[in-house]
Design a protein around this motif. Structure first.
Motif, PDB file in Angstrom:
ATOM      1  N   HIS A 194       0.674  -1.424   0.008  1.00 48.01           N
ATOM      2  CA  HIS A 194       0.073  -0.020  -0.054  1.00 48.01           C
ATOM      3  C   HIS A 194       0.964   1.002   0.084  1.00 48.01           C
ATOM      4  CE1 HIS A 194      -3.141   2.984   1.307  1.00 48.01           C
ATOM      5  NE2 HIS A 194      -2.389   3.331   2.168  1.00 48.01           N
ATOM      6  N   PHE A 195       1.697   1.397   0.998  1.00 48.42           N
ATOM      7  CA  PHE A 195       2.689   2.664   1.067  1.00 48.42           C
ATOM      8  C   PHE A 195       3.793   2.857  -0.060  1.00 48.42           C
ATOM      9  CE2 PHE A 195       1.234   2.156   5.586  1.00 48.42           C
ATOM     10  CZ  PHE A 195       0.682   3.289   5.777  1.00 48.42           C
TER      11      PHE A 195
ATOM     12  N   ASP B 101       3.157   1.827  -3.287  1.00 49.31           N
ATOM     13  CA  ASP B 101       2.170   2.576  -4.436  1.00 49.31           C
ATOM     14  C   ASP B 101       1.992   4.029  -4.145  1.00 49.31           C
ATOM     15  OD1 ASP B 101       2.630   0.356  -6.322  1.00 49.31           O
ATOM     16  OD2 ASP B 101       0.917  -0.933  -5.431  1.00 49.31           O
ATOM     17  N   ARG B 102       1.886   4.168  -2.794  1.00 49.76           N
ATOM     18  CA  ARG B 102       1.100   5.701  -2.272  1.00 49.76           C
ATOM     19  C   ARG B 102       2.380   6.397  -2.337  1.00 49.76           C
ATOM     20  NH1 ARG B 102      -2.906   8.341  -1.856  1.00 49.76           N
ATOM     21  NH2 ARG B 102      -2.673   9.065   0.264  1.00 49.76           N
TER      22      ARG B 102
ATOM     23  N   ALA C 224       2.401   9.869 -10.573  1.00 50.68           N
ATOM     24  CA  ALA C 224       1.997  10.711  -9.621  1.00 50.68           C
ATOM     25  C   ALA C 224       1.557  11.995 -10.143  1.00 50.68           C
ATOM     26  CB  ALA C 224       3.009  10.849  -8.486  1.00 50.68           C
TER      27      ALA C 224
ATOM     28  N   VAL D 129      -1.623   8.921  -7.813  1.00 49.90           N
ATOM     29  CA  VAL D 129      -1.259   7.553  -7.210  1.00 49.90           C
ATOM     30  C   VAL D 129      -2.846   7.069  -6.573  1.00 49.90           C
ATOM     31  CG1 VAL D 129       0.889   7.938  -6.681  1.00 49.90           C
ATOM     32  CG2 VAL D 129      -0.721   8.652  -5.135  1.00 49.90           C
TER      33      VAL D 129
ATOM     34  N   LYS E  29      -5.386   6.061  -4.292  1.00 45.90           N
ATOM     35  CA  LYS E  29      -5.486   6.410  -2.911  1.00 45.90           C
ATOM     36  C   LYS E  29      -5.731   4.800  -2.081  1.00 45.90           C
ATOM     37  CE  LYS E  29      -7.793  10.781  -2.977  1.00 45.90           C
ATOM     38  NZ  LYS E  29      -9.183  11.673  -2.633  1.00 45.90           N
TER      39      LYS E  29
ATOM     40  N   PRO F 266      -4.814   1.446  -3.263  1.00 50.09           N
ATOM     41  CA  PRO F 266      -4.160   0.588  -4.180  1.00 50.09           C
ATOM     42  C   PRO F 266      -4.672  -0.711  -4.265  1.00 50.09           C
ATOM     43  CG  PRO F 266      -2.283   1.844  -3.304  1.00 50.09           C
ATOM     44  CD  PRO F 266      -3.714   2.004  -2.427  1.00 50.09           C
TER      45      PRO F 266
ATOM     46  N   ARG G 283       0.412   1.869 -11.157  1.00 53.33           N
ATOM     47  CA  ARG G 283      -0.526   2.397  -9.981  1.00 53.33           C
ATOM     48  C   ARG G 283      -0.480   1.263  -8.895  1.00 53.33           C
ATOM     49  NH1 ARG G 283      -6.265   4.067 -11.402  1.00 53.33           N
ATOM     50  NH2 ARG G 283      -6.042   5.370  -9.218  1.00 53.33           N
TER      51      ARG G 283
END
Length: 431
Positions: free
Chosen positions: A62-63, A65-66, A204, A209, A211, A213, A348
């Protein structure tokens, strides 16, 4: 080079645990049990990290891809270095009783969380930086780094395993774990100045990105996640080769020495360092799927021959077949999966897709060692059943590769489009 060195350092930490679980920990942390049960419990702690990896993949994917690939690559190395160093500081069961194996499991869980994000972030980083027509070659450096770490771990354990029994069990086994303190420092030095990938920065700055993923991943790429889970089961070949076969060969049933069997792993990994980029380069020319299938199907066959060679007690035969099995054949799948899996996903959700898919499959592979110890029978010598079990775990990877799209010639910016309904066009490869 950041991917190679980082993975080598990280997986040095991860794999010294495997050697210790097979050779040391049954006596140090589970000494009140009978030898067979102690070995089973020790090998189960090896699998605990694999059980933690899917959980770590959810958060780190998650982080990643964020926030980007770079931050995750630095974090995972530091976490692995610290948790491994702490293992070397743990009290034994003689000193604190059942608290000792509890602390061991806790440190192993932290190792698993770290490993969950390492390969996916490093693979995403190299894939998104690579020239479109050489993605297989560039992404293979993460896995050759993994093999380099395994080689380093084995070489460190060879002199340690040769120590007198009293010194080995008291302080000698701790030294390889203490050396991992260098990982925390090296991770900060090597990776802190990395540039974020152009693909991620473009994503980005443009579309933005995701929110969540995971939601996008499950909506657009769920079938590919299943393929990656199935494909990741091929890692069972590595865990059986590295841990169970080592335990079996050095048991009373066969009686090979610790040092000689550690050399089998060391030389096999040395060969793999050369074989992995060669297989990956071939996949850039003929495609990911055929090379991966050679590795997955070939490993299923070769494990029968390798475990049989151990049962004969012939060290030269074991050495030869160990090198061919792990150094050559398995390297075909090992060198290609970073590009095969990574190219299934769009920018993404690439890190999430690789992390979650591989870590669920790797969790099964991690506990394959525990199942193998049970399947081998009370005397731990039923090698044929273990080989058959390993071959069965190679079937899902074959199915996953056969059902996957061939993406070797798809432009990087168009990877994953087909899932959303757009047919990818062939890449223009310039001389």
């Amino acid at each position: 080079m950041a991917a190679w060195i980082g993975s080598a350092l990280e997986y040095y930490d991860f794999f010294i645990y495997g050697s210790a679980a097979a050779l040391i920990f049954p006596a140090v942390f589970f000494d009140e049990s009978d030898p067979a049960t102690a070995t089973l419990l020790s090998l189960a702690t090896f699998g605990v990290a694999y059980a933690a990896r899917p959980v770590g993949a959810l958060f780190l994917g998650h982080f990643g891809d964020r926030l980007g690939r770079k931050k995750i690559m630095v974090f995972t190395l530091i976490l692995m270095g610290v948790s491994t160093f702490l293992i070397g500081c743990l009290p034994t069961r003689d000193q604190v009783g059942t608290l000792a194996p509890v602390l061991l499991v806790l440190c192993r869980v932290l190792q698993g969380i770290s490993a969950a994000g390492e390969q996916a972030s490093a693979n995403s980083m190299t894939l998104e930086h690579a020239p479109p027509h050489r993605r297989g070659f560039f992404t293979s450096f993460t896995l050759s780094g993994t093999q380099g770490g395994q080689l380093l771990a084995t070489l460190v354990f060879i002199p340690v395993a040769a120590l007198p029994e009293e010194q080995l069990m008291s302080w000698g086994w701790r030294v390889p774990f203490w050396l991992s303190v260098a990982v925390a420092v090296a991770g900060w030095v090597i990776r802190r100045k990395l540039d974020e990938t152009p693909a991620f920065e473009q994503q980005a700055a443009g579309e933005g990105v995701a929110k969540l993923p995971l939601v996008v991943l499950m909506r657009e790429h769920w079938a590919d996640v299943l393929r990656v889970i199935g494909g990741a089961l091929v890692a069972s070949v590595s865990t059986i080769f590295t841990v169970w076969a080592l335990s079996y060969a050095t048991s009373d049933a066969v009686g090979m020495s610790r040092s000689s069997m550690l050399w089998v792993g060391a030389l096999a990994n040395l060969v793999a360092l050369g074989a992995i980029p060669l297989w990956a380069t071939l996949s850039d020319r003929i495609g990911r799927r055929p090379v991966y299938l050679i590795g997955a199907a070939g490993s299923a066959v070769m494990m029968f021959l390798y475990l049989w060679s151990i049962s004969t007690g012939s060290y030269p035969l074991t050495l030869l077949l160990g090198i061919v099995t792990f150094g050559v054949v398995y390297s075909a799948a090992n060198g290609v999966w970073p590009s095969l899996y990574g190219e299934m996903f769009s920018t993404r959700v690439r890190l999430s897709g690789m992390a979650i898919g591989t870590q669920i499959g790797f969790a099964v592979a991690g506990f394959a060692v525990t199942f193998a110890a049970q399947i081998a029978g009370p005397d731990g010598d039923n090698w044929f059943a273990v080989a058959l079990f390993t071959a069965a775990l190679c079937v899902p990877p074959v199915v996953a590769a056969l059902s996957a799209r061939e993406t070797a010639k798809v432009p990087t910016e168009r990877l994953g489009e087909r899932v959303a309904g757009q047919a990818p066009q062939p890449a223009k490869v310039t001389a």
